[in-house]
Write a protein that holds these residues in place. Structure first.
Motif, PDB file in Angstrom:
ATOM      1  N   PRO A  33       0.694  -1.364  -0.477  1.00 58.64           N
ATOM      2  CA  PRO A  33      -0.097   0.009  -0.177  1.00 58.64           C
ATOM      3  C   PRO A  33       0.815   1.017   0.062  1.00 58.64           C
ATOM      4  CG  PRO A  33      -1.032  -1.473   2.204  1.00 58.64           C
ATOM      5  CD  PRO A  33       0.223  -2.323   0.999  1.00 58.64           C
ATOM      6  N   GLU A  34       2.302   1.153   0.174  1.00 58.57           N
ATOM      7  CA  GLU A  34       3.078   2.486   0.348  1.00 58.57           C
ATOM      8  C   GLU A  34       3.822   2.454  -0.538  1.00 58.57           C
ATOM      9  OE1 GLU A  34       5.074  -0.918   2.386  1.00 58.57           O
ATOM     10  OE2 GLU A  34       2.593  -0.324   2.711  1.00 58.57           O
ATOM     11  N   GLU A  36       4.967   3.488  -4.066  1.00 60.68           N
ATOM     12  CA  GLU A  36       5.173   4.955  -5.136  1.00 60.68           C
ATOM     13  C   GLU A  36       4.938   3.462  -6.739  1.00 60.68           C
ATOM     14  OE1 GLU A  36       4.495   7.695  -5.959  1.00 60.68           O
ATOM     15  OE2 GLU A  36       4.806   8.048  -3.258  1.00 60.68           O
ATOM     16  N   LYS A  63      11.912   6.318  -0.469  1.00 62.13           N
ATOM     17  CA  LYS A  63      10.714   5.573  -0.580  1.00 62.13           C
ATOM     18  C   LYS A  63      10.365   4.482  -1.413  1.00 62.13           C
ATOM     19  CE  LYS A  63       7.787  10.324  -0.905  1.00 62.13           C
ATOM     20  NZ  LYS A  63       7.305  10.714  -2.044  1.00 62.13           N
ATOM     21  N   LYS A  64       9.813   3.399  -1.360  1.00 64.30           N
ATOM     22  CA  LYS A  64       9.704   2.253  -1.606  1.00 64.30           C
ATOM     23  C   LYS A  64       8.665   2.274  -3.258  1.00 64.30           C
ATOM     24  CE  LYS A  64       9.200  -0.505   2.375  1.00 64.30           C
ATOM     25  NZ  LYS A  64       8.551  -1.120   3.277  1.00 64.30           N
TER      26      LYS A  64
END
Length: 64
Positions: A33-34, A36, A63-64
């Motif tokens: 869900p988190e 990109e 970020k992932k």
């Protein structure tokens, strides 16, 4: 590649991805869900490179 062209092409890719997801909803279970989501199209080298640079920027921001 100019940003406006990359945006148009990425919107087209998003449309195709959404069609695919509609037919294969389980694919969404594999995307955290988190995360990109950045698509690297193998059939468009210019957009591939543009999106790869974007992906690298996202990763450098933690970020992932």
């Amino acid at each position: 590649m100019k940003k406006d062209l990359a945006v148009k092409k990425n919107l087209d890719l998003l449309n195709e991805f959404m069609k695919y997801v509609f037919e294969n909803p389980k694919v969404l279970e594999e995307i955290p869900p988190e995360a990109e989501l950045i698509i690297l199209p193998i059939d468009d080298p210019g957009l591939y490179e543009y999106n790869k640079k974007t992906a690298n920027k996202v990763l450098s921001q933690g970020k992932k």
